[in-house]
Design a protein around this motif. Sequence first.
Motif, PDB file in Angstrom:
ATOM      1  N   ASP A  90       0.805  -1.218   0.000  1.00  0.00           N
ATOM      2  CA  ASP A  90       0.000   0.000   0.000  1.00  0.00           C
ATOM      3  C   ASP A  90       0.841   1.272   0.000  1.00  0.00           C
ATOM      4  OD1 ASP A  90       0.962  -0.133   2.575  1.00  0.00           O
ATOM      5  OD2 ASP A  90      -0.976   0.146   3.548  1.00  0.00           O
ATOM      6  N   GLU A  91       2.175   1.145   0.023  1.00  0.00           N
ATOM      7  CA  GLU A  91       3.058   2.311  -0.077  1.00  0.00           C
ATOM      8  C   GLU A  91       3.762   2.363  -1.426  1.00  0.00           C
ATOM      9  OE1 GLU A  91       5.706   2.627   3.226  1.00  0.00           O
ATOM     10  OE2 GLU A  91       4.099   2.564   4.719  1.00  0.00           O
ATOM     11  N   ARG A  92       3.356   1.505  -2.362  1.00  0.00           N
ATOM     12  CA  ARG A  92       3.948   1.447  -3.694  1.00  0.00           C
ATOM     13  C   ARG A  92       2.922   1.933  -4.720  1.00  0.00           C
ATOM     14  NH1 ARG A  92       8.139  -2.823  -4.101  1.00  0.00           N
ATOM     15  NH2 ARG A  92       8.700  -3.431  -1.982  1.00  0.00           N
ATOM     16  N   PHE A  93       3.403   2.722  -5.678  1.00  0.00           N
ATOM     17  CA  PHE A  93       2.505   3.291  -6.675  1.00  0.00           C
ATOM     18  C   PHE A  93       3.041   3.001  -8.071  1.00  0.00           C
ATOM     19  CE2 PHE A  93       1.936   5.506  -2.741  1.00  0.00           C
ATOM     20  CZ  PHE A  93       0.554   5.683  -2.646  1.00  0.00           C
ATOM     21  N   VAL A  94       2.123   2.730  -8.985  1.00  0.00           N
ATOM     22  CA  VAL A  94       2.535   2.349 -10.345  1.00  0.00           C
ATOM     23  C   VAL A  94       2.612   3.546 -11.273  1.00  0.00           C
ATOM     24  CG1 VAL A  94       1.679   0.001 -10.101  1.00  0.00           C
ATOM     25  CG2 VAL A  94       0.158   1.787 -10.995  1.00  0.00           C
ATOM     26  N   SER A  95       2.264   4.737 -10.809  1.00  0.00           N
ATOM     27  CA  SER A  95       2.407   5.956 -11.614  1.00  0.00           C
ATOM     28  C   SER A  95       2.358   7.161 -10.688  1.00  0.00           C
ATOM     29  CB  SER A  95       1.303   6.070 -12.663  1.00  0.00           C
ATOM     30  OG  SER A  95       0.060   6.392 -12.056  1.00  0.00           O
ATOM     31  N   LEU A  96       2.879   8.277 -11.169  1.00  0.00           N
ATOM     32  CA  LEU A  96       2.767   9.519 -10.404  1.00  0.00           C
ATOM     33  C   LEU A  96       1.318   9.954 -10.275  1.00  0.00           C
ATOM     34  CD1 LEU A  96       5.785  11.621 -11.756  1.00  0.00           C
ATOM     35  CD2 LEU A  96       5.573  10.558  -9.505  1.00  0.00           C
ATOM     36  N   HIS A  97       0.496   9.654 -11.281  1.00  0.00           N
ATOM     37  CA  HIS A  97      -0.912  10.022 -11.215  1.00  0.00           C
ATOM     38  C   HIS A  97      -1.619   9.288 -10.075  1.00  0.00           C
ATOM     39  CE1 HIS A  97      -1.025  11.420 -15.705  1.00  0.00           C
ATOM     40  NE2 HIS A  97      -0.496  12.319 -14.891  1.00  0.00           N
ATOM     41  N   GLU A  98      -1.337   8.005  -9.919  1.00  0.00           N
ATOM     42  CA  GLU A  98      -1.938   7.251  -8.814  1.00  0.00           C
ATOM     43  C   GLU A  98      -1.480   7.814  -7.475  1.00  0.00           C
ATOM     44  OE1 GLU A  98      -2.450   2.616  -7.369  1.00  0.00           O
ATOM     45  OE2 GLU A  98      -0.487   3.300  -8.091  1.00  0.00           O
ATOM     46  N   THR A 136       9.468   2.466  -8.464  1.00  0.00           N
ATOM     47  CA  THR A 136      10.377   3.265  -7.637  1.00  0.00           C
ATOM     48  C   THR A 136       9.657   4.513  -7.124  1.00  0.00           C
ATOM     49  OG1 THR A 136      11.239   4.361  -9.625  1.00  0.00           O
ATOM     50  CG2 THR A 136      12.444   2.433  -8.814  1.00  0.00           C
ATOM     51  N   LEU A 137       8.334   4.397  -6.958  1.00  0.00           N
ATOM     52  CA  LEU A 137       7.493   5.485  -6.457  1.00  0.00           C
ATOM     53  C   LEU A 137       6.877   5.030  -5.139  1.00  0.00           C
ATOM     54  CD1 LEU A 137       5.583   6.200  -9.811  1.00  0.00           C
ATOM     55  CD2 LEU A 137       7.737   7.231  -9.037  1.00  0.00           C
ATOM     56  N   TYR A 138       7.311   5.654  -4.035  1.00  0.00           N
ATOM     57  CA  TYR A 138       6.897   5.182  -2.719  1.00  0.00           C
ATOM     58  C   TYR A 138       6.395   6.347  -1.853  1.00  0.00           C
ATOM     59  CZ  TYR A 138      10.173   1.530  -4.240  1.00  0.00           C
ATOM     60  OH  TYR A 138      10.860   0.588  -4.959  1.00  0.00           O
ATOM     61  N   ALA A 139       5.355   6.094  -1.093  1.00  0.00           N
ATOM     62  CA  ALA A 139       4.872   7.077  -0.116  1.00  0.00           C
ATOM     63  C   ALA A 139       4.132   6.325   0.982  1.00  0.00           C
ATOM     64  CB  ALA A 139       3.948   8.101  -0.764  1.00  0.00           C
ATOM     65  N   GLY A 140       4.508   6.600   2.252  1.00  0.00           N
ATOM     66  CA  GLY A 140       3.876   5.943   3.374  1.00  0.00           C
ATOM     67  C   GLY A 140       3.358   6.933   4.385  1.00  0.00           C
ATOM     68  N   ASP A 141       3.238   6.495   5.641  1.00  0.00           N
ATOM     69  CA  ASP A 141       2.656   7.357   6.667  1.00  0.00           C
ATOM     70  C   ASP A 141       3.667   8.317   7.274  1.00  0.00           C
ATOM     71  OD1 ASP A 141       4.206   5.685   8.186  1.00  0.00           O
ATOM     72  OD2 ASP A 141       2.596   5.012   9.515  1.00  0.00           O
ATOM     73  N   ARG A 142       4.920   8.260   6.813  1.00  0.00           N
ATOM     74  CA  ARG A 142       5.884   9.219   7.354  1.00  0.00           C
ATOM     75  C   ARG A 142       6.865   9.762   6.328  1.00  0.00           C
ATOM     76  NH1 ARG A 142      10.422   6.183  11.092  1.00  0.00           N
ATOM     77  NH2 ARG A 142      11.309   4.841   9.485  1.00  0.00           N
ATOM     78  N   ASP A 143       6.842   9.297   5.071  1.00  0.00           N
ATOM     79  CA  ASP A 143       7.794   9.843   4.110  1.00  0.00           C
ATOM     80  C   ASP A 143       7.397   9.514   2.671  1.00  0.00           C
ATOM     81  OD1 ASP A 143       8.306   7.141   4.112  1.00  0.00           O
ATOM     82  OD2 ASP A 143      10.484   7.321   4.274  1.00  0.00           O
TER      83      ASP A 143
END
Length: 363
Positions: free
Chosen positions: A18-26, A177-184
């Motif tokens: 849930d911290e991995r994204f398949v595009s910048l749009h997502e 290589t697009l990651y975003a979680g609850d702290r970064d």
Amino acid sequence: MAQTELSLHRQWASRPADERFVSLHEMQAKLHARRAISRAAVTSSRSLRVEPTVDNRGLQVLSKAGVPYAPTHWAFGQLASLVGAPAGYLRSLPAPVAADCVNYGLQVERDAQDIGVLITGGGENTLRAATGPQYGRIWNSDIVDTLVDRFGDGVNGQWRVPGEWGRRVVVNRDNTTLYAGDRDLFIFLADEENRLPVATRQGGDQGTLARGFLISNSEEGSATLQFRAFLFDYVCGNRIIWGAQEVANVKIRHTASAPDRYLEEVVPLVQAYAQSSATGIVDRVQIAQQTKVDKLDEFLASRFGPRVAQRIVAAHETDEQRPMETVWDVVTGATAYARSIPWTADRVELETQAGDLLNLVEA
């Protein structure tokens, strides 16, 4: 490149789905949705109170109005630090005892202080950060907006999620290589189509390097904002960046002026890097190729230590079949030796030292 911020492999190996994204749009849609239900405020430590959850298996932070917020793992650590208690110890205690300890720190033991809180509603009230009152928040959604404006979805354009060993791949949650979680937030994009010609092979034959950059940030207070641009050989399937040589680095601490500095320093740099032909980078490499190193043994030993210096010379002579003479020879020799190091942290540290040598020459 500092191994803690720039270890793409570590991000790849540790991020949950849930911290991995398949595009910048997502990623953009997710971060905007979260920001829409988030609110930042400054409150007195005396207005906060901690109590156990109904099942006594966790803690919740009550606002002055009595609204409960579940702290994230990161936010609880920040709150523990503010009251001077080890977070690991508090987590080992029964919830009612831990709540009493935190409340004692908030209400009795320490003077009243202002605390910057970041909360998220939307049905699942969450305390995402507890920082100092002057924390200069750079929102992750603003960063992704900047990247989308210049690079599109990060998958189909010139700058995109890198392939494997230079071969383009279909981006999925395993290789992104697009990651975003609850702290970064951590994003790596590369231009592998327009590789830069550099004399890197035996006898000075032409080789090529790709351009890449990463940007990392924490709107919750776990890290500074960083933008780093570099040249590299390839990214492998385990998302290890091979042969990285840094050429630009901007770091912005989250002080009160941080949002303005992001607009004034990082956004123009991203724009310039996206639109440039990399002529300046090529010029710097070419100058490094022409810059002779005096007292080579002393030069290497002072930067890498005598034992590693010998291995770097040997790696260069094996790859290039000629003596080491220039600054670029040292860079390529160090990165060649780094490829033989099995431990990622040590390899990245050596590649960092090698890339820093490019700063010795001016384009």
